[in-house]
Design a protein around this motif. Structure first.
Motif, PDB file in Angstrom:
ATOM      1  N   ASP A  10       3.664   2.910  15.494  1.00 59.10           N
ATOM      2  CA  ASP A  10       3.773   3.256  14.075  1.00 59.10           C
ATOM      3  C   ASP A  10       5.081   2.746  13.469  1.00 59.10           C
ATOM      4  OD1 ASP A  10       2.298   6.373  14.953  1.00 59.10           O
ATOM      5  OD2 ASP A  10       1.324   4.735  13.857  1.00 59.10           O
ATOM      6  N   THR A  11       5.942   2.183  14.295  1.00 56.26           N
ATOM      7  CA  THR A  11       7.199   1.626  13.800  1.00 56.26           C
ATOM      8  C   THR A  11       6.922   0.502  12.818  1.00 56.26           C
ATOM      9  OG1 THR A  11       8.436   2.191  15.795  1.00 56.26           O
ATOM     10  CG2 THR A  11       9.289   0.381  14.456  1.00 56.26           C
ATOM     11  N   ALA A  12       7.471   0.650  11.614  1.00 55.62           N
ATOM     12  CA  ALA A  12       7.207  -0.317  10.548  1.00 55.62           C
ATOM     13  C   ALA A  12       8.037   0.049   9.331  1.00 55.62           C
ATOM     14  CB  ALA A  12       5.729  -0.321  10.173  1.00 55.62           C
ATOM     15  N   VAL A  13       8.050  -0.863   8.379  1.00 53.30           N
ATOM     16  CA  VAL A  13       8.547  -0.533   7.044  1.00 53.30           C
ATOM     17  C   VAL A  13       7.341  -0.049   6.246  1.00 53.30           C
ATOM     18  CG1 VAL A  13       9.654  -1.373   4.946  1.00 53.30           C
ATOM     19  CG2 VAL A  13      10.371  -2.254   7.171  1.00 53.30           C
ATOM     20  N   TYR A  14       7.481   1.107   5.654  1.00 52.85           N
ATOM     21  CA  TYR A  14       6.397   1.718   4.896  1.00 52.85           C
ATOM     22  C   TYR A  14       6.655   1.544   3.404  1.00 52.85           C
ATOM     23  CZ  TYR A  14       4.405   3.706   9.100  1.00 52.85           C
ATOM     24  OH  TYR A  14       3.811   3.856  10.328  1.00 52.85           O
ATOM     25  N   TYR A  15       5.635   1.055   2.712  1.00 51.23           N
ATOM     26  CA  TYR A  15       5.729   0.778   1.289  1.00 51.23           C
ATOM     27  C   TYR A  15       4.716   1.621   0.514  1.00 51.23           C
ATOM     28  CZ  TYR A  15       7.989  -3.566   2.839  1.00 51.23           C
ATOM     29  OH  TYR A  15       8.815  -4.494   3.419  1.00 51.23           O
ATOM     30  N   CYS A  16       5.108   2.047  -0.665  1.00 50.07           N
ATOM     31  CA  CYS A  16       4.134   2.655  -1.555  1.00 50.07           C
ATOM     32  C   CYS A  16       3.797   1.667  -2.672  1.00 50.07           C
ATOM     33  CB  CYS A  16       4.631   3.973  -2.117  1.00 50.07           C
ATOM     34  SG  CYS A  16       6.067   3.889  -3.203  1.00 50.07           S
ATOM     35  N   ALA A  17       2.648   1.876  -3.264  1.00 48.97           N
ATOM     36  CA  ALA A  17       2.177   0.976  -4.305  1.00 48.97           C
ATOM     37  C   ALA A  17       1.328   1.753  -5.298  1.00 48.97           C
ATOM     38  CB  ALA A  17       1.371  -0.169  -3.696  1.00 48.97           C
ATOM     39  N   ALA A  18       1.202   1.190  -6.487  1.00 51.59           N
ATOM     40  CA  ALA A  18       0.410   1.821  -7.539  1.00 51.59           C
ATOM     41  C   ALA A  18      -0.402   0.769  -8.263  1.00 51.59           C
ATOM     42  CB  ALA A  18       1.313   2.553  -8.524  1.00 51.59           C
ATOM     43  N   SER A  19      -1.587   1.158  -8.683  1.00 57.20           N
ATOM     44  CA  SER A  19      -2.454   0.223  -9.394  1.00 57.20           C
ATOM     45  C   SER A  19      -3.270   0.964 -10.432  1.00 57.20           C
ATOM     46  CB  SER A  19      -3.376  -0.493  -8.403  1.00 57.20           C
ATOM     47  OG  SER A  19      -4.211  -1.406  -9.075  1.00 57.20           O
ATOM     48  N   ARG A  20      -3.328   0.397 -11.623  1.00 56.27           N
ATOM     49  CA  ARG A  20      -4.129   1.004 -12.680  1.00 56.27           C
ATOM     50  C   ARG A  20      -5.610   0.931 -12.324  1.00 56.27           C
ATOM     51  NH1 ARG A  20      -3.550   4.892 -16.390  1.00 56.27           N
ATOM     52  NH2 ARG A  20      -4.900   4.560 -18.173  1.00 56.27           N
ATOM     53  N   GLN A  21      -6.020  -0.184 -11.731  1.00 59.00           N
ATOM     54  CA  GLN A  21      -7.384  -0.346 -11.277  1.00 59.00           C
ATOM     55  C   GLN A  21      -7.442  -0.014  -9.784  1.00 59.00           C
ATOM     56  OE1 GLN A  21     -10.052  -1.007 -13.130  1.00 59.00           O
ATOM     57  NE2 GLN A  21      -8.847  -1.212 -15.013  1.00 59.00           N
ATOM     58  N   ALA A  22      -8.162   1.014  -9.443  1.00 58.74           N
ATOM     59  CA  ALA A  22      -8.213   1.434  -8.044  1.00 58.74           C
ATOM     60  C   ALA A  22      -8.695   0.307  -7.128  1.00 58.74           C
ATOM     61  CB  ALA A  22      -9.114   2.653  -7.899  1.00 58.74           C
ATOM     62  N   SER A  23      -9.603  -0.505  -7.639  1.00 64.08           N
ATOM     63  CA  SER A  23     -10.152  -1.577  -6.808  1.00 64.08           C
ATOM     64  C   SER A  23      -9.123  -2.652  -6.483  1.00 64.08           C
ATOM     65  CB  SER A  23     -11.360  -2.209  -7.505  1.00 64.08           C
ATOM     66  OG  SER A  23     -10.984  -2.718  -8.767  1.00 64.08           O
ATOM     67  N   ASP A  24      -8.035  -2.699  -7.238  1.00 67.41           N
ATOM     68  CA  ASP A  24      -6.999  -3.710  -7.003  1.00 67.41           C
ATOM     69  C   ASP A  24      -5.937  -3.246  -6.023  1.00 67.41           C
ATOM     70  OD1 ASP A  24      -6.907  -4.863 -10.468  1.00 67.41           O
ATOM     71  OD2 ASP A  24      -8.219  -5.409  -8.785  1.00 67.41           O
ATOM     72  N   LEU A  25      -5.918  -1.965  -5.713  1.00 65.93           N
ATOM     73  CA  LEU A  25      -4.776  -1.416  -4.987  1.00 65.93           C
ATOM     74  C   LEU A  25      -4.563  -2.083  -3.640  1.00 65.93           C
ATOM     75  CD1 LEU A  25      -2.511   0.717  -4.926  1.00 65.93           C
ATOM     76  CD2 LEU A  25      -4.134   2.217  -3.749  1.00 65.93           C
ATOM     77  N   THR A  26      -5.618  -2.258  -2.885  1.00 68.47           N
ATOM     78  CA  THR A  26      -5.430  -2.764  -1.529  1.00 68.47           C
ATOM     79  C   THR A  26      -5.098  -4.254  -1.488  1.00 68.47           C
ATOM     80  OG1 THR A  26      -7.787  -3.148  -1.272  1.00 68.47           O
ATOM     81  CG2 THR A  26      -6.948  -1.015  -0.545  1.00 68.47           C
ATOM     82  N   ARG A  27      -5.363  -4.978  -2.579  1.00 71.87           N
ATOM     83  CA  ARG A  27      -5.137  -6.426  -2.548  1.00 71.87           C
ATOM     84  C   ARG A  27      -3.979  -6.871  -3.435  1.00 71.87           C
ATOM     85  NH1 ARG A  27     -10.797  -8.314  -4.509  1.00 71.87           N
ATOM     86  NH2 ARG A  27     -10.423  -6.464  -5.730  1.00 71.87           N
ATOM     87  N   SER A  28      -3.885  -6.299  -4.620  1.00 65.07           N
ATOM     88  CA  SER A  28      -2.850  -6.749  -5.552  1.00 65.07           C
ATOM     89  C   SER A  28      -2.422  -5.592  -6.445  1.00 65.07           C
ATOM     90  CB  SER A  28      -3.350  -7.927  -6.393  1.00 65.07           C
ATOM     91  OG  SER A  28      -4.538  -7.571  -7.069  1.00 65.07           O
ATOM     92  N   PRO A  29      -1.655  -4.667  -5.905  1.00 63.74           N
ATOM     93  CA  PRO A  29      -1.178  -3.537  -6.715  1.00 63.74           C
ATOM     94  C   PRO A  29      -0.311  -4.004  -7.884  1.00 63.74           C
ATOM     95  CG  PRO A  29      -0.735  -3.183  -4.375  1.00 63.74           C
ATOM     96  CD  PRO A  29      -1.140  -4.599  -4.529  1.00 63.74           C
ATOM     97  N   ASP A  30      -0.246  -3.180  -8.899  1.00 65.51           N
ATOM     98  CA  ASP A  30       0.600  -3.500 -10.044  1.00 65.51           C
ATOM     99  C   ASP A  30       2.075  -3.321  -9.709  1.00 65.51           C
ATOM    100  OD1 ASP A  30      -1.821  -1.813 -12.118  1.00 65.51           O
ATOM    101  OD2 ASP A  30      -1.671  -3.941 -11.651  1.00 65.51           O
ATOM    102  N   TYR A  31       2.381  -2.353  -8.870  1.00 64.70           N
ATOM    103  CA  TYR A  31       3.776  -2.030  -8.566  1.00 64.70           C
ATOM    104  C   TYR A  31       3.938  -1.734  -7.075  1.00 64.70           C
ATOM    105  CZ  TYR A  31       3.609  -1.159 -13.598  1.00 64.70           C
ATOM    106  OH  TYR A  31       3.404  -1.279 -14.948  1.00 64.70           O
ATOM    107  N   TRP A  32       5.119  -2.129  -6.574  1.00 58.45           N
ATOM    108  CA  TRP A  32       5.496  -1.888  -5.176  1.00 58.45           C
ATOM    109  C   TRP A  32       6.843  -1.177  -5.120  1.00 58.45           C
ATOM    110  CZ3 TRP A  32       2.547  -2.860  -0.979  1.00 58.45           C
ATOM    111  CH2 TRP A  32       1.531  -3.811  -1.064  1.00 58.45           C
ATOM    112  N   GLY A  33       7.008  -0.368  -4.088  1.00 59.54           N
ATOM    113  CA  GLY A  33       8.321   0.144  -3.777  1.00 59.54           C
ATOM    114  C   GLY A  33       9.066  -0.825  -2.874  1.00 59.54           C
ATOM    115  N   GLN A  34      10.305  -0.484  -2.556  1.00 62.74           N
ATOM    116  CA  GLN A  34      11.138  -1.391  -1.772  1.00 62.74           C
ATOM    117  C   GLN A  34      10.977  -1.169  -0.266  1.00 62.74           C
ATOM    118  OE1 GLN A  34      12.213   1.446  -2.906  1.00 62.74           O
ATOM    119  NE2 GLN A  34      13.316   2.312  -1.165  1.00 62.74           N
ATOM    120  N   GLY A  35      10.345  -0.072   0.107  1.00 64.82           N
ATOM    121  CA  GLY A  35      10.078   0.206   1.509  1.00 64.82           C
ATOM    122  C   GLY A  35      11.077   1.146   2.146  1.00 64.82           C
TER     123      GLY A  35
END
Length: 121
Positions: free
Chosen positions: A89-114
């Protein structure tokens, strides 16, 4: 300006638990699908969990049963509770947000820095 800031990462031992937070500023998360991704050393970033504005949740098979995603719109914050952590499970973990739910897994609108999570054996 929209900012996503992750926190809660750190160095833990196998079997420990961690709760990651993602706090959003500049825009309310209400109406956005939110998600968590992670990138292990030498690997591509992978999606691990999504939560829709209505509370529906989805998990990658690799983490199903060991993580729980949640959100608290009033605080503009999303969480990832991780239990029974393993060295893989060791990794950099990022959060993301997307206005369109279908876009979240491929091209979120916003990313955190991790935030780094390291699990020692």
């Amino acid at each position: 300006q929209v900012q996503l800031v992750e926190s809660g990462g750190g160095l833990v031992q196998t079997g420990d638990s961690l709760r990651l937070s993602c706090t959003v500023s500049g825009r309310t998360i209400s109406g956005y699908a939110m998600g968590w991704f992670r990138q292990a050393p030498g690997k591509e970033r992978e999606w691990i969990a999504t939560i829709w504005n209505g509370g529906y949740t989805f998990y990658a098979d690799s983490v199903k049963g060991s993580v729980t995603i949640s959100r608290y719109n009033a605080n503009n914050t999303m969480y990832l509770q991780m239990n029974s952590l393993k060295p893989e499970d060791t990794a950099v973990y990022y959060c993301a947000a997307s206005r369109q739910a279908s876009d979240l897994t491929r091209s979120p609108d916003y990313w955190g820095q991790g935030t780094q999570v390291t699990v020692s054996s």
